[in-house]
Motif scaffolding. Sequence first.
Motif, PDB file in Angstrom:
ATOM      1  N   GLU A  25       1.122   3.351  32.043  1.00  0.00           N
ATOM      2  CA  GLU A  25       0.530   2.375  32.962  1.00  0.00           C
ATOM      3  C   GLU A  25       1.549   1.818  33.957  1.00  0.00           C
ATOM      4  O   GLU A  25       1.182   1.152  34.906  1.00  0.00           O
ATOM      5  N   GLU A  26       2.834   2.039  33.702  1.00  0.00           N
ATOM      6  CA  GLU A  26       3.870   1.462  34.550  1.00  0.00           C
ATOM      7  C   GLU A  26       3.958   2.192  35.884  1.00  0.00           C
ATOM      8  O   GLU A  26       3.877   3.409  35.937  1.00  0.00           O
ATOM      9  N   PRO A  27       4.152   1.435  36.968  1.00  0.00           N
ATOM     10  CA  PRO A  27       4.318   2.083  38.272  1.00  0.00           C
ATOM     11  C   PRO A  27       5.630   2.871  38.325  1.00  0.00           C
ATOM     12  O   PRO A  27       6.611   2.499  37.696  1.00  0.00           O
ATOM     13  N   GLU A  28       5.604   3.955  39.059  1.00  0.00           N
ATOM     14  CA  GLU A  28       6.807   4.769  39.200  1.00  0.00           C
ATOM     15  C   GLU A  28       7.888   3.986  39.934  1.00  0.00           C
ATOM     16  O   GLU A  28       7.599   3.066  40.699  1.00  0.00           O
ATOM     17  N   GLY A  29       9.117   4.364  39.701  1.00  0.00           N
ATOM     18  CA  GLY A  29      10.222   3.724  40.395  1.00  0.00           C
ATOM     19  C   GLY A  29      10.690   2.433  39.753  1.00  0.00           C
ATOM     20  O   GLY A  29      11.541   1.742  40.299  1.00  0.00           O
ATOM     21  N   ARG A  30      10.165   2.089  38.605  1.00  0.00           N
ATOM     22  CA  ARG A  30      10.570   0.877  37.902  1.00  0.00           C
ATOM     23  C   ARG A  30      11.389   1.290  36.698  1.00  0.00           C
ATOM     24  O   ARG A  30      11.242   2.380  36.181  1.00  0.00           O
ATOM     25  N   VAL A  32      13.118   0.068  32.760  1.00  0.00           N
ATOM     26  CA  VAL A  32      12.973  -0.832  31.626  1.00  0.00           C
ATOM     27  C   VAL A  32      13.921  -2.019  31.771  1.00  0.00           C
ATOM     28  O   VAL A  32      13.587  -3.136  31.373  1.00  0.00           O
ATOM     29  N   ASP A  33      15.078  -1.815  32.375  1.00  0.00           N
ATOM     30  CA  ASP A  33      16.017  -2.921  32.571  1.00  0.00           C
ATOM     31  C   ASP A  33      15.455  -3.961  33.536  1.00  0.00           C
ATOM     32  O   ASP A  33      15.593  -5.167  33.310  1.00  0.00           O
ATOM     33  N   ALA A  34      14.821  -3.500  34.597  1.00  0.00           N
ATOM     34  CA  ALA A  34      14.191  -4.439  35.537  1.00  0.00           C
ATOM     35  C   ALA A  34      13.063  -5.191  34.841  1.00  0.00           C
ATOM     36  O   ALA A  34      12.894  -6.403  35.032  1.00  0.00           O
ATOM     37  N   PHE A  35      12.311  -4.477  34.028  1.00  0.00           N
ATOM     38  CA  PHE A  35      11.234  -5.135  33.289  1.00  0.00           C
ATOM     39  C   PHE A  35      11.792  -6.155  32.304  1.00  0.00           C
ATOM     40  O   PHE A  35      11.222  -7.220  32.122  1.00  0.00           O
ATOM     41  N   ALA A  36      12.909  -5.852  31.662  1.00  0.00           N
ATOM     42  CA  ALA A  36      13.530  -6.798  30.721  1.00  0.00           C
ATOM     43  C   ALA A  36      13.882  -8.097  31.425  1.00  0.00           C
ATOM     44  O   ALA A  36      13.690  -9.191  30.868  1.00  0.00           O
ATOM     45  N   THR A  37      14.360  -8.009  32.641  1.00  0.00           N
ATOM     46  CA  THR A  37      14.669  -9.212  33.421  1.00  0.00           C
ATOM     47  C   THR A  37      13.397 -10.010  33.698  1.00  0.00           C
ATOM     48  O   THR A  37      13.365 -11.233  33.552  1.00  0.00           O
ATOM     49  N   GLU A  38      12.330  -9.309  34.083  1.00  0.00           N
ATOM     50  CA  GLU A  38      11.047  -9.976  34.338  1.00  0.00           C
ATOM     51  C   GLU A  38      10.494 -10.608  33.069  1.00  0.00           C
ATOM     52  O   GLU A  38       9.972 -11.734  33.104  1.00  0.00           O
ATOM     53  N   LEU A  39      10.593  -9.895  31.941  1.00  0.00           N
ATOM     54  CA  LEU A  39      10.111 -10.429  30.675  1.00  0.00           C
ATOM     55  C   LEU A  39      10.881 -11.685  30.287  1.00  0.00           C
ATOM     56  O   LEU A  39      10.283 -12.674  29.856  1.00  0.00           O
TER      57      LEU A  39
END
Length: 150
Positions: A25-30, A32-39
């Motif tokens: 479901e995740e958009p391309e170009g993202r 996990v590290d960027a998501f960790a910051t958002e989380l």
Amino acid sequence: MKINQADVRDVGGLARLLWLDTVKEEPEGRSVDAFATELAQWWVGHRDSHLAFVARVGEAEIVGMAWVALLPRIPRPGATNRLSADIQTVFVLPEQRGQGIGSALVQAASVHATHLGAIRVTVHSGRRAVSVYERLGFQSSRQLLQRPPD
């Protein structure tokens, strides 16, 4: 296996599991590290209402998680501190499944929510997990209804 309540030091591991759970479901170009910051940023604003429980085998990486969302309920005469809880986002690494880790996580989250005063703990389950939740004491209810999005 060790189950404990997650804290800020666990954000990277939680982000990794959330990423794996939703990778399609995740958009391309993202990343996990960027998501960790958002989380981590999201959790700062929600740490009182959303608790995570993690499972570790040994002392190493997190192999499973379960979140519980706490929802204050409208006060009633004689009961001004009412609380409900909802189990959310239970995920165990595929290679660790079938060992009771998910059940232990749900049990820990449910017991903690009840200890905090939740009068009800709910879960919105996928079809395959219904029997697991039923073994843990969850029951279907004719009074709990949902309205799907339009």
